[in-house]
Write an enzyme that holds these catalytic residues in place. Structure first.
Site, PDB file in Angstrom:
ATOM      1  N   ASP A  90      11.303  32.622  24.499  1.00 24.27           N
ATOM      2  CA  ASP A  90      11.266  33.590  23.402  1.00 24.27           C
ATOM      3  C   ASP A  90      10.054  34.506  23.554  1.00 24.27           C
ATOM      4  O   ASP A  90       8.920  34.070  23.398  1.00 24.27           O
ATOM      5  CB  ASP A  90      11.176  32.855  22.050  1.00 24.27           C
ATOM      6  N   TYR A 143       4.495  41.145  22.215  1.00 24.10           N
ATOM      7  CA  TYR A 143       3.624  40.148  22.848  1.00 24.10           C
ATOM      8  C   TYR A 143       2.967  40.680  24.129  1.00 24.10           C
ATOM      9  O   TYR A 143       2.024  40.097  24.641  1.00 24.10           O
ATOM     10  CB  TYR A 143       4.384  38.840  23.163  1.00 24.10           C
ATOM     11  N   LYS A 153      12.571  41.158  21.451  1.00 24.76           N
ATOM     12  CA  LYS A 153      12.710  41.759  20.109  1.00 24.76           C
ATOM     13  C   LYS A 153      12.218  43.195  20.102  1.00 24.76           C
ATOM     14  O   LYS A 153      11.280  43.527  20.831  1.00 24.76           O
ATOM     15  CB  LYS A 153      11.876  40.952  19.091  1.00 24.76           C
ATOM     16  N   HIS A 191      12.681  42.572  15.032  1.00 24.95           N
ATOM     17  CA  HIS A 191      11.524  41.688  14.822  1.00 24.95           C
ATOM     18  C   HIS A 191      11.193  41.496  13.329  1.00 24.95           C
ATOM     19  O   HIS A 191      10.922  40.376  12.899  1.00 24.95           O
ATOM     20  CB  HIS A 191      10.311  42.261  15.573  1.00 24.95           C
TER      21      HIS A 191
HETATM   22  N1  NAP Z   1       9.684  36.486  15.026  1.00 28.84           N
HETATM   23  C1  NAP Z   1       8.424  36.426  14.636  1.00 28.84           C
HETATM   24  O1  NAP Z   1       7.971  37.214  13.780  1.00 28.84           O
HETATM   25  C2  NAP Z   1       7.533  35.391  15.229  1.00 28.84           C
HETATM   26  C3  NAP Z   1       6.257  35.174  14.673  1.00 28.84           C
HETATM   27  C4  NAP Z   1       5.459  34.190  15.251  1.00 28.84           C
HETATM   28  C5  NAP Z   1       5.925  33.454  16.329  1.00 28.84           C
HETATM   29  N2  NAP Z   1       7.166  33.707  16.870  1.00 28.84           N
HETATM   30  C6  NAP Z   1       7.683  32.949  18.039  1.00 28.84           C
HETATM   31  O2  NAP Z   1       7.603  31.554  17.750  1.00 28.84           O
HETATM   32  C7  NAP Z   1       6.828  30.903  18.765  1.00 28.84           C
HETATM   33  C8  NAP Z   1       6.107  29.700  18.211  1.00 28.84           C
HETATM   34  O3  NAP Z   1       5.297  30.037  17.089  1.00 28.84           O
HETATM   35  P1  NAP Z   1       3.689  30.090  17.146  1.00 28.84           P
HETATM   36  O4  NAP Z   1       3.235  30.366  18.530  1.00 28.84           O
HETATM   37  O5  NAP Z   1       3.271  31.034  16.070  1.00 28.84           O
HETATM   38  O6  NAP Z   1       3.230  28.658  16.633  1.00 28.84           O
HETATM   39  P2  NAP Z   1       3.535  27.091  16.962  1.00 28.84           P
HETATM   40  O7  NAP Z   1       4.490  26.977  18.093  1.00 28.84           O
HETATM   41  O8  NAP Z   1       3.846  26.457  15.657  1.00 28.84           O
HETATM   42  O9  NAP Z   1       2.114  26.561  17.368  1.00 28.84           O
HETATM   43  C9  NAP Z   1       1.458  26.980  18.528  1.00 28.84           C
HETATM   44  C10 NAP Z   1       0.033  26.434  18.468  1.00 28.84           C
HETATM   45  O10 NAP Z   1       0.070  25.009  18.468  1.00 28.84           O
HETATM   46  C11 NAP Z   1      -0.600  24.504  19.628  1.00 28.84           C
HETATM   47  N3  NAP Z   1       0.248  23.405  20.147  1.00 28.84           N
HETATM   48  C12 NAP Z   1       1.409  23.506  20.847  1.00 28.84           C
HETATM   49  N4  NAP Z   1       1.911  22.295  21.132  1.00 28.84           N
HETATM   50  C13 NAP Z   1       1.052  21.396  20.596  1.00 28.84           C
HETATM   51  C14 NAP Z   1       1.032  19.984  20.570  1.00 28.84           C
HETATM   52  N5  NAP Z   1       1.986  19.260  21.135  1.00 28.84           N
HETATM   53  N6  NAP Z   1      -0.007  19.379  19.938  1.00 28.84           N
HETATM   54  C15 NAP Z   1      -0.982  20.100  19.344  1.00 28.84           C
HETATM   55  N7  NAP Z   1      -1.007  21.453  19.339  1.00 28.84           N
HETATM   56  C16 NAP Z   1      -0.006  22.097  19.962  1.00 28.84           C
HETATM   57  C17 NAP Z   1      -0.701  25.670  20.594  1.00 28.84           C
HETATM   58  O11 NAP Z   1      -1.895  25.581  21.353  1.00 28.84           O
HETATM   59  P3  NAP Z   1      -1.980  25.766  22.972  1.00 28.84           P
HETATM   60  O12 NAP Z   1      -1.162  26.958  23.369  1.00 28.84           O
HETATM   61  O13 NAP Z   1      -3.456  25.967  23.179  1.00 28.84           O
HETATM   62  O14 NAP Z   1      -1.462  24.486  23.537  1.00 28.84           O
HETATM   63  C18 NAP Z   1      -0.785  26.864  19.652  1.00 28.84           C
HETATM   64  O15 NAP Z   1      -2.108  27.064  19.199  1.00 28.84           O
HETATM   65  C19 NAP Z   1       5.903  32.038  19.231  1.00 28.84           C
HETATM   66  O16 NAP Z   1       5.245  31.759  20.458  1.00 28.84           O
HETATM   67  C20 NAP Z   1       6.864  33.188  19.310  1.00 28.84           C
HETATM   68  O17 NAP Z   1       7.677  33.101  20.461  1.00 28.84           O
HETATM   69  C21 NAP Z   1       7.973  34.661  16.323  1.00 28.84           C
END
Ligand code: NAP
Length: 276
Positions: free
Chosen positions: A49, A54, A79, A112
């Site tokens: 994704d 990004y 997106k 998005h």
């Molecule tokens: N459509 C939208 O508006 C929107 C908005 C936000 C996000 N997204 C998408 O959703 C994806 C995921 O959301 P997100 O990146 O916001 O947050 P998330 O996946 O909830 O959390 C990511 C964070 O958690 C840490 N992490 C990952 N696995 C872990 C584990 N097993 N144990 C402890 N910590 C862990 C990562 O650190 P490290 O990387 O340092 O390991 C990072 O800081 C995004 O990457 C993006 O593709 C979409």
């Protein structure tokens, strides 16, 4: 029951989308994103994704190419960003994303955010791309029920996916049920609440019972509710950990316990107050 990393949900147009994917928000373009995507693909992930916002579509594309996996075995989402919304500008933005990814077609193209006054024109552009076969499925992100109602009142194609913030502190139950009723697949962003929900005692207790980590329990809870999940990490050990979800299942009581942690608490913007 979802039992394998490559298991898929069937979208409303018959296209199959993996339940688990790698998110790459805040993963730096170049070496970092190439390495994260390559690690994920080697671990068996089959969905990535990204988004124009990004700034890392090029690196995602390079890692896909280097993997030598067949094009039809990997599901790629990107997106259209808010500043590009509108009919003609969305068509141009799509082409830019497609070229940066180095792909003939995109699997899923999302709006998005629901930019007021523009998202319906943007949707018309997505419908054109879909009808021309340049994208296999089209969908939305950050749409509340009222945005979906407005869109559905004129859409010819029903969105296949709604990607929204979703985790134990923000379960968006009304939206989840609305999406289910309209055959729109819900997808969780920030599924780990960016790490903020991992030390909750309820999550920790369930993780001890199964000998799994808190992240695995939270991601499994999402899968149990038929919500696609895309955790982000740049660390190989966590990328592997987040995919090691397929050897256990939560019982209905545990699912309810985690769902009851809801406080309507967001880590990202509220779509109704977003500064577009
Ligand atoms: N459509 C939208 O508006 C929107 C908005 C936000 C996000 N997204 C998408 O959703 C994806 C995921 O959301 P997100 O990146 O916001 O947050 P998330 O996946 O909830 O959390 C990511 C964070 O958690 C840490 N992490 C990952 N696995 C872990 C584990 N097993 N144990 C402890 N910590 C862990 C990562 O650190 P490290 O990387 O340092 O390991 C990072 O800081 C995004 O990457 C993006 O593709 C979409």
């Amino acid at each position: 029951m979802i039992q394998h990393i490559a298991d898929t949900t069937t979208l409303n147009n018959g296209v199959k989308m993996p339940w688990l994917g790698l998110g790459v928000y805040k993963t730096t373009e170049g070496q970092e994103v190439r390495q994260a995507v390559s690690t994920a693909l080697a671990q068996g992930y089959r969905s990535i994704d990204t988004a124009a916002l990004y700034g890392n579509e090029r690196g995602v594309g390079e890692a896909l190419k280097a993997s030598e996996l067949s094009r039809d075995s990997v599901f790629v989402t990107t997106k259209v960003w808010n500043s590009e919304q509108g009919y003609e500008s969305t068509l141009r933005a799509f082409e830019d994303s497609r070229q940066r990814l180095g792909l003939e077609f995109i699997d899923l193209y999302l709006i998005h955010w629901p930019v007021k006054g523009k998202f319906k024109d943007t949707w018309n552009a997505l419908e054109k791309l879909y009808n021309e076969g340049r994208v296999r499925a089209i969908g939305v992100s950050n749409f509340q029920i009222h945005h979906l109602e407005e869109l559905l009142s004129q859409a010819k194609v029903v969105p296949a996916v709604n990607q929204v913030e979703y985790h134990p502190r923000l379960t968006q139950e009304d939206l989840r049920l609305y999406c289910r009723k309209h055959n729109i697949q819900m997808e969780a962003w920030s599924p780990l609440m960016r790490g903020q929900v991992l030390t909750h005692p309820v999550v920790e207790e369930i993780s001890r019972k199964y000998g799994k980590t808190s992240a695995q329990v939270v991601l499994r809870w999402e899968l149990e509710q038929q919500v696609v999940t895309i955790p982000k990490s740049v660390h190989p050990n966590r990328i592997a950990e987040n995919a090691n979800l397929f050897d256990f299942a939560l019982n209905p009581q545990e699912i309810a316990q985690i769902s009851n942690l809801n406080e309507n608490h967001r880590v990202g913007p509220n779509p109704d107050d977003f500064e577009f």
